[in-house]
Design an enzyme around this catalytic site. Sequence first.
Site: not given
Ligand code: UGA
Length: 444
Positions: A11, A147, A149, A151, A200, A248, A256, A259
């Site tokens: 971040v 935030e 964001l 990754e 958040k 799915a 994120c 945790k």
């Molecule tokens: C997530 C949030 O999307 C961000 O908005 C937030 O800022 C961030 O956490 C944080 O708290 O800092 P991120 O962890 O980078 O972002 O990843 P995501 O793209 O949200 O995916 C999280 C997990 O969910 C991944 O393992 C992904 O494969 C899984 N996922 C996501 C699914 O299994 N199904 C989905 O439909 C979408």
Amino acid sequence: MKVTVIGLGYVGSVAAAGLAAAGHDVVGVDIDRARVKAFTAGRVPIYEPDLGKIVAEGMASRHLLFRHADEFVGSAGDVVLVATGTPPTPTGAADLDQVRAAIAWVKTAQPRGCVIAVKSTVPPGTGRRLKETLLRHNSFQYVSNPEFLREGQAVHDWFHPDRIVIGGSAPAAVEAVRSLYSGIKAPVVVTDTSSAEMIKYAANAFLATRISLINEIAALCDRLGASIDDVVSGIGLDPRIGRHFLRAGVGYGGSCFPKDVRAFDQLALNNAYSFELLRAVITVNNRQRLLPIYALRERFASLSNLDVAVLGASFKPNTDDVRESPALDAVPLLVDEGARVRIYDPVAGEQARTRLPGSVEITGTLVECVRGTQAILLLTEWSEFLEADWEGLANLVAEPRFLFDGRNALDPSKMLTLGYEYCGIGRGNHRLTGALATPRAAVP
Ligand code: UGA
């Protein structure tokens, strides 16, 4: 504006470079010497698309520089952004030590006071408590500035956010933080610190809930012969539902969601409230993460001496982050049951090393990984896997060519035609064998 960003992780490094791109004078500060040294030499020590480019541009324009916390001299500026980690404690609650240490550092570096804007994910109520304790009797203004964001897309998200959330009680401090983003077009939500912190947690809990809900529905699709793809198409057209976060798979991971959802649950308990829905979300996700091993156990009488290729180590594509990666959960269990496991990830192989049993081979290519194996587990949907020559690979894979697609990323019909035994999640119509998918009995 002069800004200091504390914490050069996923971040903080994006925030520092993004603010420098907007013309602010930014110093990125960290206590990790190797990290500061890498950034100073123009090497970005994490894999985040486009981050290297904006860091280089920021340094070339002299709007961005990096300092170790002990070597910081001069003024920290008008606003200090805190982007340090909030790792879980043994109970699952957020550990705020790094945030407190950052605030203590600001008080020393900037004794005349400034705005302290916290980007770290902290439990609702943290800002209020810090104002009453660490920041009592002085000229520091506390603002919550969470935030959102993602990754792998963090640089894009920085410049094109859905919203900017600013929580604070002092109008001048709120305005100072708002002006950091003056070049960015997005709605700005101004509220109190606890509500900003709650936004958040609520956002991540909501998204995690969608994922666990669709995974529950996928489990029923497998049992009843329905297709989760068609179900999502059907419900996603309802604008009240939409299609986002309804993929799915083997569950959510990363630094994120797991945790934050656990910390939210613990926060509820600490406040004499049992957040039942969130607990179910966690339970469902824990189960999803083990589906690869359930599928293998069901397909093969024994996993002893089975050669298994695991495709993917990072928790999602376009990142080297393996924290809480569902791709790695099943591997130790497979090894315990006697399977010989190879793993390949386009960028995160080495990062995964310390999380894997020593016998697991990390290969340098996809071909090396799958050659001679009887089973493939696709657990991270990197484009390299989606675009792979699955026809050519089929010649390298041994019978029965069991292909578990833990991210529903491949075309089931095509894979069946190419000779794979395809098994997706909630794609019951496309599962060749096994009780997980086959309609069990007539269910009323
Ligand atoms: C997530 C949030 O999307 C961000 O908005 C937030 O800022 C961030 O956490 C944080 O708290 O800092 P991120 O962890 O980078 O972002 O990843 P995501 O793209 O949200 O995916 C999280 C997990 O969910 C991944 O393992 C992904 O494969 C899984 N996922 C996501 C699914 O299994 N199904 C989905 O439909 C979408």
